[in-house]
Design an enzyme around this catalytic site. Structure first.
Site, PDB file in Angstrom:
ATOM      1  N   LYS A 252      62.192  51.051  35.243  1.00  0.00           N
ATOM      2  CA  LYS A 252      62.937  49.910  34.682  1.00  0.00           C
ATOM      3  C   LYS A 252      64.310  49.745  34.964  1.00  0.00           C
ATOM      4  CE  LYS A 252      64.214  48.698  29.829  1.00  0.00           C
ATOM      5  NZ  LYS A 252      64.028  48.892  28.765  1.00  0.00           N
TER       6      LYS A 252
ATOM      7  N   HIS B 198      20.439  38.353  51.518  1.00  0.00           N
ATOM      8  CA  HIS B 198      21.172  37.585  50.603  1.00  0.00           C
ATOM      9  C   HIS B 198      21.016  38.004  49.258  1.00  0.00           C
ATOM     10  CE1 HIS B 198      22.027  35.088  54.230  1.00  0.00           C
ATOM     11  NE2 HIS B 198      20.965  34.619  54.268  1.00  0.00           N
TER      12      HIS B 198
END
Length: 515
Positions: A136, A275
């Site tokens: 922070k 596929h």
């Protein structure tokens, strides 16, 4: 002013050298417990954290750094005159570096037989608090969680006397990623211990990056592969690649589908996928014969596809595989002769997945990302409600041979994109019709691919027949039995058509849509 660093690490990789070099920049090293001992034994001057807090470590080390003398020193903004004035009044020294990595919670819960009490004791409290505070206040504090970043920080201190602001910001962002990951692991672990709800109200997922792809589904898309935390049995993530270039985004997606289809079978089986759809599946007494069945079923579709097997691949099977273009082969093991044969092809990827036969456990989640949300469901681990619950709805009953093929075809259609039709005979697929916008087109596609072998074969559908047209197409081709979920308001029309053409039909009462 002498600068101050707090160091408390469970992963002590490189920490002695880092602390030694940091000290050379006139930085006071403050440390705790085991880390302090390691540094002192290496000759690094260390101030114990209890000398800073004026309070001894207590509660078996649960409380060490949770003190204003620590957190005020981390959180004070140097450009805020009131903050600095208060530090002076309270006789608190600012903290400029925080080097922490957390208790090994992940490593603890991944151990066999770990008890809840041990997991709880490996939840770090003070570490995340200091890390978040330092992140922070990144503009004033350099925070490090990863030994791989030590050298960069030391180099910048060497060159500039301080760490660049952009580097501090990068390190701060990394901290919040790390603590979020850490907290998600804890939340998910504890939820599994006590949560009676099947799906939680708040879902936090955490994954670790495995591979950056050359591209995603298409060359203009970026792609990355992440893994779940823990040992996921029979997962492609655990496969050992023996040969070939790295798997692509599409390779991983398609191979995962092939492995899931393979898990339906216990006998020697080969599944070919193209596929993301099965294009050839065969079972037999040997893996060689299973491969021949899968390949003979639809040889054009298998070209350029993925082959997965649930038994060791031998030289004879490898030689057959090498006769066509195959992108990927996955098996639990290979003979040395088989590997010599497969390695002759430069572009084939050969992977070993020792536990490929392990079934996906119940309770596994299946997830699909949609724009703005996430769809979550139970993984489809069921095949049929129960064999005794199968309903023969026609005058003709399937023979034992037909019944075996019907169950085989049902396993394959479960893993074929909807709308799907699978035609099979003698434990081998003859034709697969995946992903059509209506069922009759899927049936016609599967029949067409089956060729002359279609007579005497069986048909499986992943959902009910809304009209008798599929039955009529099957009858015309010579199909003798059909398995489908049933449940249409027009079921009587399909049954009537089957009775007219002498086809046996089974309703399963369970559907397997796959989209």
């Amino acid at each position: 002013m002498k600068r101050r660093a707090i160091i408390s690490v469970s992963d002590k990789t490189g920490i002695v050298e880092f602390a030694r070099r940091l000290s050379s920049f006139d930085v006071e090293i403050v440390s705790t417990g085991g880390t302090a001992k390691v540094l002192q034994e290496a000759g690094v001057s260390v101030t114990n954290v209890s000398d800073i807090t004026g309070f001894p470590e207590c509660l078996d080390g649960r409380v060490k750094t949770l003190h204003p003398n620590i957190h005020a020193g981390i959180l004070a903004m140097r450009q805020n005159s009131e903050h600095m004035k208060q530090l002076g009044e309270l006789d608190i020294t600012p903290v400029d570096f925080v080097i922490i990595n957390l208790y090994p919670f992940k490593e603890t819960i991944l151990k066999d037989g770990v008890k809840l009490e041990e997991a709880i004791e490996n939840i770090d409290i003070g570490g995340p608090s200091m890390l978040r505070a330092a992140a922070k206040n990144y503009q004033d504090v350099t925070v490090l969680i990863d030994p791989n970043d030590y050298e960069k920080v030391l180099d910048e201190l060497e060159e500039n006397g301080e760490v660049k602001r952009e580097t501090k910001f990068y390190l701060a962002a990394k901290v919040f990623e790390h603590t979020a990951h850490y907290d998600a692991l804890i939340a998910n672990y504890l939820s599994k211990q006590v949560n009676d709800e099947e799906f939680p109200e708040l879902l936090t997922l955490t994954y670790e990056k495995v591979q950056t792809m050359r591209y995603g589904e298409n060359p203009h898309q970026k792609g990355v592969f992440y893994k779940e935390v823990g040992n996921i049995p029979a997962s492609l993530i655990n496969a050992k690649q023996l040969h070939g270039k790295a798997l692509s985004y599409n390779n991983i997606n398609d191979t995962n589908g092939a492995i899931e289809a393979l898990k339906e079978f216990d006998e020697p089986t080969v599944v070919a996928v193209k596929h993301a759809n099965p294009c050839g599946v065969g079972t037999a007494s040997t893996i060689y014969d299973a491969y021949k069945k899968a390949y003979d079923g639809d040889p054009i579709s298998i070209f350029g596809g993925i082959i997965v097997a649930n038994r060791e691949i031998d030289a004879e099977t490898a030689a057959e595989i090498n006769k066509i273009f195959v992108e990927i082969v996955v098996a639990p093991s290979y003979t040395e002769e088989a590997l010599d044969i497969l390695f002759k092809k430069k572009n084939i990827r050969v992977l070993e997945l020792g536990d490929i036969n392990t079934k996906t456990p119940k309770g596994t989640w299946d997830m699909k990302k949609v724009y703005g949300g996430l769809l979550v469901q139970d993984f489809d681990t069921e095949l049929l409600p129960a064999m005794e619950d199968l309903e023969v709805v026609t005058d003709k009953k399937p023979t034992d041979r037909e019944m075996e093929d019907l169950i085989f075809a049902w396993k394959v259609v479960k893993h074929t994109k909807s709308n799907a039709i699978v035609i099979a005979k003698d434990n081998a697929t003859l034709g697969v019709g995946p992903g059509q916008t209506n069922r009759i087109w899927a049936a016609e596609q599967a029949i067409d691919r089956s060729g002359d072998k279609v007579k005497g074969a069986v048909m499986a559908s992943d959902a009910f027949f809304p009209f008798p047209d599929c039955v009529e197409a099957a009858a015309k081709a010579g199909i003798t039995a059909i398995i489908q979920p049933g449940g249409s308001i027009r079921d009587d029309q399909s049954i009537e058509a089957c009775n007219k053409y002498g086809i046996a039909m089974i309703f399963t009462g369970m559907r397997h849509f796959k989209h």
